[in-house]
Design an enzyme around this catalytic site. Structure first.
Site, short mmCIF file in Angstrom:
data_model
loop_
_atom_site.label_atom_id
_atom_site.label_comp_id
_atom_site.label_asym_id
_atom_site.label_seq_id
_atom_site.Cartn_x
_atom_site.Cartn_y
_atom_site.Cartn_z
N PRO A 146 -2.89 2.30 -5.18
CA PRO A 146 -1.96 1.45 -4.46
C PRO A 146 -2.07 1.47 -2.99
O PRO A 146 -2.43 2.68 -2.38
CB PRO A 146 -0.54 1.91 -4.69
N ASN A 147 -2.15 0.36 -2.39
CA ASN A 147 -1.98 0.12 -0.97
C ASN A 147 -3.39 0.42 -0.43
O ASN A 147 -3.48 -0.06 1.00
CB ASN A 147 -0.93 1.25 -0.19
N ARG B 256 -4.16 -1.67 8.54
CA ARG B 256 -3.05 -0.98 9.08
C ARG B 256 -3.50 0.43 9.37
O ARG B 256 -4.32 0.98 8.59
CB ARG B 256 -1.77 -0.88 8.12
N TYR C 226 -6.52 6.16 8.37
CA TYR C 226 -7.34 5.70 7.28
C TYR C 226 -8.74 4.81 7.80
O TYR C 226 -9.58 4.52 7.28
CB TYR C 226 -6.84 4.55 6.41
N ASN D 171 -9.84 7.10 -6.36
CA ASN D 171 -8.84 7.59 -5.30
C ASN D 171 -7.42 6.99 -5.56
O ASN D 171 -7.34 5.61 -5.70
CB ASN D 171 -9.35 6.85 -3.76
N ALA E 97 -1.03 7.07 -3.93
CA ALA E 97 0.01 7.82 -3.81
C ALA E 97 0.32 8.34 -5.27
O ALA E 97 0.90 9.38 -5.45
CB ALA E 97 1.27 7.14 -3.37
N HIS F 146 -0.06 12.10 -6.46
CA HIS F 146 0.97 13.30 -6.43
C HIS F 146 1.99 13.07 -7.43
O HIS F 146 2.98 13.88 -7.46
CB HIS F 146 1.31 13.19 -4.95
N ASP G 290 -3.48 11.99 -17.53
CA ASP G 290 -3.71 12.09 -19.09
C ASP G 290 -4.75 11.08 -19.66
O ASP G 290 -5.67 11.38 -20.68
CB ASP G 290 -2.22 11.51 -19.95
N GLU H 161 -12.53 12.91 -7.33
CA GLU H 161 -11.44 12.34 -6.57
C GLU H 161 -11.66 12.40 -5.25
O GLU H 161 -12.22 13.23 -4.48
CB GLU H 161 -10.33 13.39 -6.86
N HIS I 84 -10.31 11.29 -1.38
CA HIS I 84 -9.24 11.01 -0.38
C HIS I 84 -9.87 10.64 0.92
O HIS I 84 -10.58 11.63 1.60
CB HIS I 84 -8.02 11.81 -0.35
N ILE I 85 -9.47 9.56 1.52
CA ILE I 85 -9.91 9.24 3.01
C ILE I 85 -9.38 10.13 3.77
O ILE I 85 -10.35 10.50 4.68
CB ILE I 85 -9.21 7.92 3.17
N SER I 86 -8.04 10.59 3.90
CA SER I 86 -7.54 11.56 4.83
C SER I 86 -7.39 12.86 4.23
O SER I 86 -7.88 13.06 2.99
CB SER I 86 -5.79 11.01 4.96
N ARG J 214 -1.61 16.96 5.80
CA ARG J 214 -0.39 15.97 6.01
C ARG J 214 0.76 16.67 5.29
O ARG J 214 1.02 18.00 5.15
CB ARG J 214 -1.14 14.81 5.26
N ARG K 239 2.09 15.83 -0.37
CA ARG K 239 0.57 15.29 -0.49
C ARG K 239 -0.36 16.43 -1.01
O ARG K 239 -1.47 16.27 -1.28
CB ARG K 239 -0.06 14.42 0.58
O1 CA2 Z 1 -6.21 9.70 1.94
C1 CA2 Z 1 -6.06 9.14 0.94
O2 CA2 Z 1 -7.26 8.46 0.44
C2 CA2 Z 1 -4.71 8.62 0.12
O3 CA2 Z 1 -5.11 8.77 -1.47
C3 CA2 Z 1 -4.37 7.49 0.48
C4 CA2 Z 1 -3.02 7.04 -0.17
C5 CA2 Z 1 -1.91 8.54 0.30
O4 CA2 Z 1 -0.69 8.11 -0.41
C6 CA2 Z 1 -2.52 9.54 -0.46
O5 CA2 Z 1 -1.63 10.69 -0.13
C7 CA2 Z 1 -3.88 9.90 0.30
C8 CA2 Z 1 -2.31 5.80 0.79
C9 CA2 Z 1 -3.07 4.65 0.62
C10 CA2 Z 1 -2.51 3.75 1.42
O6 CA2 Z 1 -3.82 3.17 2.27
C11 CA2 Z 1 -3.32 2.27 3.38
C12 CA2 Z 1 -4.25 2.10 4.14
C13 CA2 Z 1 -4.07 1.25 5.35
C14 CA2 Z 1 -2.98 1.10 5.58
C15 CA2 Z 1 -1.75 1.35 4.81
C16 CA2 Z 1 -1.99 2.23 3.62
#
Ligand code: CA2
Length: 146
Positions: free
Chosen positions: A11-12, A19, A24, A75, A78, A81, A88, A99, A101-103, A108, A112
């Site tokens: 998601p997202n 954003r 990111y 990836n 959210a 977590h 499963d 797995e 994660h960009i960040s 954080r 997370r």
């Molecule tokens: O760091 C990552 O890749 C995450 O999986 C990104 C998730 C976050 O919930 C994880 O804790 C770490 C969030 C993805 C949201 O991506 C956005 C990108 C641009 C603007 C807003 C959200």
């Protein structure tokens, strides 16, 4: 035809590049998909790159990878977590899982720091920006050759 590596995004992540560039980066998910496609071609891998905002859809794609995918790069956003359902589903997949994660999730908020998916993943890449997907594909090349 070789089985593809499924690259699944949660998601997202469709908002990537639009954003929060300070967290990111500026690349869009489409840029990431293109870069993965180009690297996969160099490595001789096939990929299937997808994103969904819905947990059940991600679970369905993981099920599709059973028998049809050589490996999964995921990836989970959210859901990393929170989602025992994704864990499963991954546990029912027979190939390697990486797995991404960009960040750096460990730098954080505390919520997370825990990942359900890490209980299943052969490898975890965090904090390398979108380059993490490319690192994951390189590692996948090694894992699927074993
Ligand atoms: O760091 C990552 O890749 C995450 O999986 C990104 C998730 C976050 O919930 C994880 O804790 C770490 C969030 C993805 C949201 O991506 C956005 C990108 C641009 C603007 C807003 C959200």
């Amino acid at each position: 035809m070789a089985k593809p590596i499924f690259i699944l995004n949660g998601p997202n992540l469709n908002l990537l590049g639009l954003r929060q560039p300070e967290i990111y980066g500026r690349e869009t998910l489409e840029d990431v998909a293109e870069a993965c496609g180009a690297l996969a071609e160099d490595l001789g891998l096939a990929i299937r790159f997808q994103q969904s905002n819905h947990e059940g859809q991600l679970v369905d794609w993981i099920h599709e990878a059973r028998g049809a995918g050589a490996g999964i790069v995921i990836n989970p956003g959210a859901y990393t977590h929170t989602s025992i359902a994704i864990l499963d589903a991954l546990n029912a997949f027979e190939g390697p899982v990486i797995e991404v994660h960009i960040s750096n999730i460990h730098k954080r908020e505390a919520f997370r720091h825990h990942s359900y998916v890490s209980l299943r993943a052969e490898g975890v890449i965090a904090g390398c920006g979108t380059e993490g997907y490319l690192l994951a594909l390189r590692r996948m090349k090694t894992l699927v050759a074993r």
